[in-house]
Design a protein around this motif. Sequence first.
Motif, PDB file in Angstrom:
ATOM      1  N   PRO A 258      57.979-115.448  56.709  1.00 42.06           N
ATOM      2  CA  PRO A 258      58.682-115.277  55.428  1.00 42.06           C
ATOM      3  C   PRO A 258      59.590-116.772  55.422  1.00 42.06           C
ATOM      4  O   PRO A 258      60.120-117.089  56.450  1.00 42.06           O
ATOM      5  N   ASP A 259      59.819-117.435  54.318  1.00 41.36           N
ATOM      6  CA  ASP A 259      60.652-118.294  54.250  1.00 41.36           C
ATOM      7  C   ASP A 259      62.108-118.019  54.124  1.00 41.36           C
ATOM      8  O   ASP A 259      62.578-117.348  53.101  1.00 41.36           O
ATOM      9  N   SER A 260      62.856-117.835  55.324  1.00 39.27           N
ATOM     10  CA  SER A 260      64.232-117.336  55.536  1.00 39.27           C
ATOM     11  C   SER A 260      65.276-118.436  55.158  1.00 39.27           C
ATOM     12  O   SER A 260      66.429-118.006  55.319  1.00 39.27           O
ATOM     13  N   SER A 261      64.925-119.537  54.873  1.00 38.24           N
ATOM     14  CA  SER A 261      65.697-120.471  54.590  1.00 38.24           C
ATOM     15  C   SER A 261      66.432-120.167  53.467  1.00 38.24           C
ATOM     16  O   SER A 261      66.178-119.583  52.360  1.00 38.24           O
ATOM     17  N   LEU A 262      67.893-120.948  53.131  1.00 36.10           N
ATOM     18  CA  LEU A 262      68.527-121.038  52.058  1.00 36.10           C
ATOM     19  C   LEU A 262      67.994-122.046  51.077  1.00 36.10           C
ATOM     20  O   LEU A 262      68.310-123.092  51.496  1.00 36.10           O
ATOM     21  N   VAL A 263      67.379-121.523  50.056  1.00 38.21           N
ATOM     22  CA  VAL A 263      66.801-122.398  48.958  1.00 38.21           C
ATOM     23  C   VAL A 263      67.828-122.402  47.933  1.00 38.21           C
ATOM     24  O   VAL A 263      68.089-121.077  47.339  1.00 38.21           O
ATOM     25  N   PRO A 264      68.150-123.502  47.286  1.00 34.89           N
ATOM     26  CA  PRO A 264      68.989-123.597  46.207  1.00 34.89           C
ATOM     27  C   PRO A 264      68.476-122.797  44.863  1.00 34.89           C
ATOM     28  O   PRO A 264      67.227-123.094  44.777  1.00 34.89           O
ATOM     29  N   GLY A 265      69.172-121.980  44.370  1.00 37.21           N
ATOM     30  CA  GLY A 265      68.664-121.301  43.089  1.00 37.21           C
ATOM     31  C   GLY A 265      67.931-120.082  43.417  1.00 37.21           C
ATOM     32  O   GLY A 265      67.582-119.362  42.558  1.00 37.21           O
ATOM     33  N   ARG A 266      67.647-119.742  44.896  1.00 35.91           N
ATOM     34  CA  ARG A 266      66.931-118.305  45.275  1.00 35.91           C
ATOM     35  C   ARG A 266      68.000-117.403  45.695  1.00 35.91           C
ATOM     36  O   ARG A 266      68.611-117.731  46.814  1.00 35.91           O
ATOM     37  N   LYS A 267      67.982-116.242  45.141  1.00 33.29           N
ATOM     38  CA  LYS A 267      69.149-115.399  45.428  1.00 33.29           C
ATOM     39  C   LYS A 267      68.341-114.693  46.978  1.00 33.29           C
ATOM     40  O   LYS A 267      67.263-114.436  47.070  1.00 33.29           O
ATOM     41  N   PRO A 268      69.408-114.015  47.595  1.00 35.32           N
ATOM     42  CA  PRO A 268      68.700-113.509  48.781  1.00 35.32           C
ATOM     43  C   PRO A 268      67.994-112.156  48.550  1.00 35.32           C
ATOM     44  O   PRO A 268      67.310-111.705  49.364  1.00 35.32           O
ATOM     45  N   THR A 269      68.135-111.593  47.264  1.00 37.94           N
ATOM     46  CA  THR A 269      67.519-110.483  46.701  1.00 37.94           C
ATOM     47  C   THR A 269      65.988-110.888  46.243  1.00 37.94           C
ATOM     48  O   THR A 269      65.111-110.096  45.912  1.00 37.94           O
ATOM     49  N   ASP A 270      65.716-112.318  45.929  1.00 38.24           N
ATOM     50  CA  ASP A 270      64.454-112.805  45.484  1.00 38.24           C
ATOM     51  C   ASP A 270      63.603-112.512  46.566  1.00 38.24           C
ATOM     52  O   ASP A 270      63.866-113.005  47.806  1.00 38.24           O
ATOM     53  N   ILE A 271      62.346-112.362  46.203  1.00 39.98           N
ATOM     54  CA  ILE A 271      61.264-112.346  47.417  1.00 39.98           C
ATOM     55  C   ILE A 271      60.786-113.766  47.909  1.00 39.98           C
ATOM     56  O   ILE A 271      60.725-114.312  47.032  1.00 39.98           O
TER      57      ILE A 271
END
Length: 310
Positions: A258-271
Amino acid sequence: MLSRRRVLIGAAMAGIARLARAAEFDMPAGACDCHVHIFGDVRRFLFVPTRVYTPGPASIEELTALHRTLHISRVVIVQPSVYGTDNACTLDAIRRIGPTARGVAVIDAAAPDAALDEMARAGIRGLRVNLATGGPADPMVGRQRLKAAVERANGRNWHIQVNTGLSFIERIQDDVMAALVPFVFDHFGGAQAVLGIDQPGFGTLLKLVRAGKAYVKLSAPYRSSTNAPSYPDVGPLAKALIDANPQRMLWGTDWPHPDSSLVPGRKPTDIAPRLPIDDRRILDQLAVWAPDPALRATILVENPARLYGF
């Protein structure tokens, strides 16, 4: 209408069929994938609210299909950060897979000895301290967590597995040398291929490996390199580690990626989507790093059997 969960599982199974085939070398009997995660039914196995990413489902059936294709017969299931110290999903997976599975757990200070004894009977062989994914920012806190884990592992024939980087490995080298239990460092110890074997901290990792105090997982080269899909520039790191002490090398896929990186605009609760990793092509690189079949058997079979008690 198919549920989102069933759609995700179907896509993942299709990905396995598309990407995976047997390795280009003969796999020795008893080969072990020493680093995978299982993400079960979210209604039964709850994620911690403080997680930094949310994985999609990753089932035992998917994992078994991948390993059948790659001719891998043993597995080590590692407790992921998204479950915190609730090891229920990991323990359930070990139980369902059976004698060919072992696990690495995450605990808190309040875990009673009786619970650890029960985990040992269930197949747990080590404690993980994750200092990379949602770990503490203060190095002193990290060292305190490691010290506490070592104290709990002592006398249990367990090891300490650490997900961290080379700078922290340098900080704890004396602790590792003094510990009465072995350490296992995930994913090339966090070394980066572009920096080569002379990067700061890599020499310390080699020293710990030579001394027999640390194992290193030759796993997830995509965390060390951007040179997909085979990541050949990781080769010098792998060869240096193997040359330092082949009896302290382990191999793993890090499935399901899984892509565990911090992606701008993606919340921690988004898959978080799975990364498009070709596990077979990466496995083929082991024959480049270790051309001798006997050496590959040491890494794939003998070392895991000794550390995890297969």
